[in-house]
Design a protein around this motif. Structure first.
Motif, mmCIF file in Angstrom:
data_model
loop_
_atom_site.group_PDB
_atom_site.id
_atom_site.type_symbol
_atom_site.label_atom_id
_atom_site.label_comp_id
_atom_site.label_asym_id
_atom_site.label_seq_id
_atom_site.Cartn_x
_atom_site.Cartn_y
_atom_site.Cartn_z
ATOM 1 N N ASN A 113 24.765 -18.224 -1.810
ATOM 2 C CA ASN A 113 25.625 -19.297 -2.321
ATOM 3 C C ASN A 113 26.582 -18.851 -3.421
ATOM 4 O OD1 ASN A 113 23.886 -18.866 -4.420
ATOM 5 N ND2 ASN A 113 23.434 -21.025 -4.786
ATOM 6 N N LEU A 114 26.682 -17.555 -3.676
ATOM 7 C CA LEU A 114 27.522 -17.118 -4.791
ATOM 8 C C LEU A 114 28.993 -17.475 -4.577
ATOM 9 C CD1 LEU A 114 26.013 -13.651 -5.721
ATOM 10 C CD2 LEU A 114 25.567 -15.899 -6.690
ATOM 11 N N ASP B 251 23.252 -22.637 -11.936
ATOM 12 C CA ASP B 251 22.858 -22.866 -10.545
ATOM 13 C C ASP B 251 22.871 -21.586 -9.712
ATOM 14 O OD1 ASP B 251 22.416 -25.474 -10.907
ATOM 15 O OD2 ASP B 251 24.267 -26.196 -9.951
ATOM 16 N N TYR B 252 23.718 -20.643 -10.092
ATOM 17 C CA TYR B 252 23.844 -19.417 -9.309
ATOM 18 C C TYR B 252 23.003 -18.274 -9.865
ATOM 19 C CZ TYR B 252 27.944 -21.944 -7.688
ATOM 20 O OH TYR B 252 28.787 -22.886 -7.178
ATOM 21 N N VAL C 167 20.333 -16.612 -1.527
ATOM 22 C CA VAL C 167 21.200 -15.858 -2.443
ATOM 23 C C VAL C 167 22.663 -15.835 -1.987
ATOM 24 C CG1 VAL C 167 19.282 -14.385 -3.196
ATOM 25 C CG2 VAL C 167 20.813 -13.564 -1.402
ATOM 26 N N LEU D 259 19.819 -17.716 -10.205
ATOM 27 C CA LEU D 259 18.673 -17.247 -9.438
ATOM 28 C C LEU D 259 19.124 -16.267 -8.346
ATOM 29 C CD1 LEU D 259 15.729 -18.014 -9.834
ATOM 30 C CD2 LEU D 259 15.972 -19.686 -8.012
ATOM 31 N N SER D 260 20.235 -16.608 -7.691
ATOM 32 C CA SER D 260 20.757 -15.719 -6.647
ATOM 33 C C SER D 260 21.180 -14.392 -7.243
ATOM 34 C CB SER D 260 21.953 -16.367 -5.961
ATOM 35 O OG SER D 260 21.588 -17.618 -5.452
ATOM 36 N N ALA D 261 21.931 -14.466 -8.336
ATOM 37 C CA ALA D 261 22.401 -13.233 -8.975
ATOM 38 C C ALA D 261 21.212 -12.381 -9.398
ATOM 39 C CB ALA D 261 23.282 -13.558 -10.178
ATOM 40 N N LEU E 69 29.122 -12.429 -11.456
ATOM 41 C CA LEU E 69 28.475 -13.637 -11.949
ATOM 42 C C LEU E 69 27.682 -13.354 -13.229
ATOM 43 C CD1 LEU E 69 28.468 -16.454 -10.588
ATOM 44 C CD2 LEU E 69 26.026 -16.080 -10.362
ATOM 45 N N LEU F 92 34.687 -15.411 -7.281
ATOM 46 C CA LEU F 92 35.165 -15.454 -8.660
ATOM 47 C C LEU F 92 36.258 -14.419 -8.842
ATOM 48 C CD1 LEU F 92 31.628 -15.554 -10.226
ATOM 49 C CD2 LEU F 92 33.275 -17.401 -10.402
#
Lengths: 483, 89
Positions: free
Chosen positions: B37-38, A300-301, B35, A303-305, A378, B41
């Motif tokens: 929404n990371l 899910d993440y 972008v 695309l952002s990364a 990520l 971590l």
């Protein structure tokens, strides 16, 4: 021999070896085909016909002398216009490089020429490989041969279109976030994004250097593998390239474990695409493959990364275009800053500007930790999740594009909708893994091709070719558009 | 999230024509929203994979490209050099 142009590269090679045709005959047939069909397909930015005929004649001379031929000898190849070709314009489909004539060949081009391949021309693309439809070209929009009102996908739009329209048997594309696999999928051909490091990037105009990879596109698996074989391997001029030796592939999936990650079959993927991909899995299962469920929770993440990392690298890579050393020079030259700004503002298209600015933003002081650093962390997680998944399986099967090819102009005003389509392809580039796009039928709604993706561990291209070949045999070959 | 698009453009040595500022600004805000929404971590450990080493070429003297060939693509040259606007008074 009326339709030499429509043969596969392997068939051409066979006829050349038997001396039943000459490379000049093949090349003339291909040139004739392109001249007749390219007004409609618009796959090429530059033709290389005169030089191609000379390259073909040189191969014919070698054949006449009885010399042993390399695989690609005498075979016409199209090259995406972001790979440098000596003395042949290399534009990246950008006004910025509209008149750029490289003084050297990219390693992949050099390797092909060494084998005696015939470089037929340079194919159009999204400007600087930024895009998923081919519409971001500063020069022309390539058409999908299956329906010329639709896009061929991108960014390797011209390479996919020219192969699908049987103008050439094989073409080189480049893939930073899906730019080989997605257009291959939308045009119903085979395309492979190799493992990061298995093909040299020297002479490939850089977009996202840690993600970019050159790869082959063709209408059948054997041709895709043959082109890959001739371009892979270590190159001292690309420090990230690896000592990679091509391994032959088989055609049986008996005992091969295929992982199915549920995260790739979510609501964003159209029902018809899911159905065809699941059916492809059934075909492979019937051939002896085992199927297991795997999980890739960070998808899910991804695309952002991807958009953070690739745009950050692009903003840095494209800093070299300053109107001073080569490329477009702007209209305002009063001061150095004016020269930079006017060259870049007039030379780059809007999508390239968007990516440069996104990259500039995420790298700028105060935002670096929130965006770029998080994205890099990520990236590590995504790679680890793949590692874990590969403990349970040999390859992972997913869709490629959420839908079939869309109409030209349908998404061009909505960058976010365009970016969202890359969800199934970007993860491989982030993790550096190889992936192959394999045609698996047509949508009953619009008769457009659909493909599925097989993802492998690093440097297991042979396994992916095996899966693709097994599938190709099982379905009796892939449909070719009569065009 | 509001973005000063003119400032970012300036940092990137780009100029955005007035009539396009709003469009670029809106698009950029949309992209940043996407972008953003990371997740947070664990940030321990190196971001570079130490097992994935690069192999550098040997530092040997090799012939380089001839100057005249490299200058063929330069927009403005004189006496074997690239000409740029004056930078010092």
């Amino acid at each position: 021999m009326g339709k030499l142009y429509s043969l596969s590269a392997a068939q051409m090679k066979d006829l050349l070896n038997k001396k039943e045709v000459t490379s000049v005959e093949i090349t003339k047939s291909v040139i004739d085909r392109i001249e007749k069909t390219d007004k409609e397909i618009q796959a090429y930015i530059s033709y290389n016909f005169d030089e191609a005929l000379k390259q073909a004649a040189a191969v014919d001379e070698k054949i006449a002398k009885g010399e042993k031929l390399a695989d690609m000898a005498g075979i016409p190849v199209a090259v995406k216009d972001n790979m440098c070709t000596k003395n042949l314009r290399t534009t990246c489909a950008s006004k910025m490089l509209g008149n750029f004539v490289p003084p050297y060949n990219a390693t992949v081009v050099e390797k092909l020429l060494d084998e005696g391949a015939v470089i037929i021309g340079k194919t159009t693309m999204d400007e600087f490989a930024m895009g998923s439809s081919g519409e971001n070209s500063a020069f022309q929009v390539a058409r999908n041969p299956w329906d010329t009102s639709r896009v061929p996908g991108g960014s390797s739009s011209g390479s996919a279109a020219t192969v699908a329209a049987s103008q050439v048997p094989v073409a080189l594309g480049s893939d930073t976030g899906g730019s080989i696999r997605q257009p291959a999928c939308l045009c119903g051909i085979v395309g492979m994004k190799p493992t990061y490091g298995s093909v040299s990037r020297y002479g490939l105009v850089a977009f996202g250097s840690s993600l970019d990879q050159i790869g082959p596109m063709a209408r059948c698996v054997d041709d895709t593998a043959m082109l890959f074989k001739s371009i892979c391997g270590r190159d001292m001029r690309d420090a990230t390239s690896k000592d990679y030796t091509y391994k032959p592939y088989g055609d049986s999936v008996k005992g091969i474990k295929l992982g199915i990650p549920k995260q790739y079959f979510g609501d964003g993927i159209s029902a018809v695409v899911k159905e065809k991909v699941y059916r492809a899995v059934e075909v492979l299962k019937a051939q002896g493959a085992e199927v297991v469920e795997v999980s890739l929770p960070s998808t899910d993440y991804a695309l952002s990364a991807y958009y953070i990392i690739s745009s950050a690298e692009a903003s840095s890579n494209l800093g070299r275009f300053d109107g001073v050393k080569y490329g477009y020079t702007g209209s305002k030259r009063g001061s150095l800053d004016e020269l930079y700004e006017s060259s870049r503002s007039e030379g780059f298209g809007d999508e390239v500007k968007r990516r440069i600015m996104l990259g500039t933003y995420v790298l700028s002081s105060g935002f670096y930790d929130a965006y770029y650093k998080k994205a890099k962390i990520l990236q590590k997680n995504i790679a680890k999740e793949f590692d874990d998944a590969f403990k349970l399986c040999d390859a992972i099967i997913t869709p490629i594009n959420p839908t079939t090819a869309f109409k030209i102009g349908e998404k061009s005003d909505d960058p976010l909708a365009m970016y969202a389509g890359d969800i199934c392809t970007v993860t491989l580039n982030i993790a550096g893994l190889p992936g192959i796009s394999i045609p698996c039928g047509f949508s009953a709604e619009d008769n457009m091709p659909i493909g599925f993706q097989a993802i492998g561990k690093k440097f297991t291209e042979d396994k992916l070719f095996t899966i693709a070949k097994c599938y190709e045999n099982a379905v009796g070959g892939f449909a070719v558009k009569e065009f | 999230m509001e973005i000063d698009i003119k400032h970012i453009a300036k940092l990137a040595r780009l100029s955005i024509p007035e009539e396009k500022v709003e469009k670029f600004q809106k698009e950029m805000e949309g992209i940043i929203e996407m972008v953003e929404n990371l997740p947070d971590l664990n940030t321990e450990g190196a971001l570079v994979d130490p097992s994935d080493t690069m192999q550098l070429r040997k530092d040997e003297v090799q012939p380089s490209f001839p100057r005249d060939e490299m200058l063929k693509n330069a927009p403005n040259t004189a006496a074997g050099c690239i000409v740029i606007p004056r930078v010092v008074d």
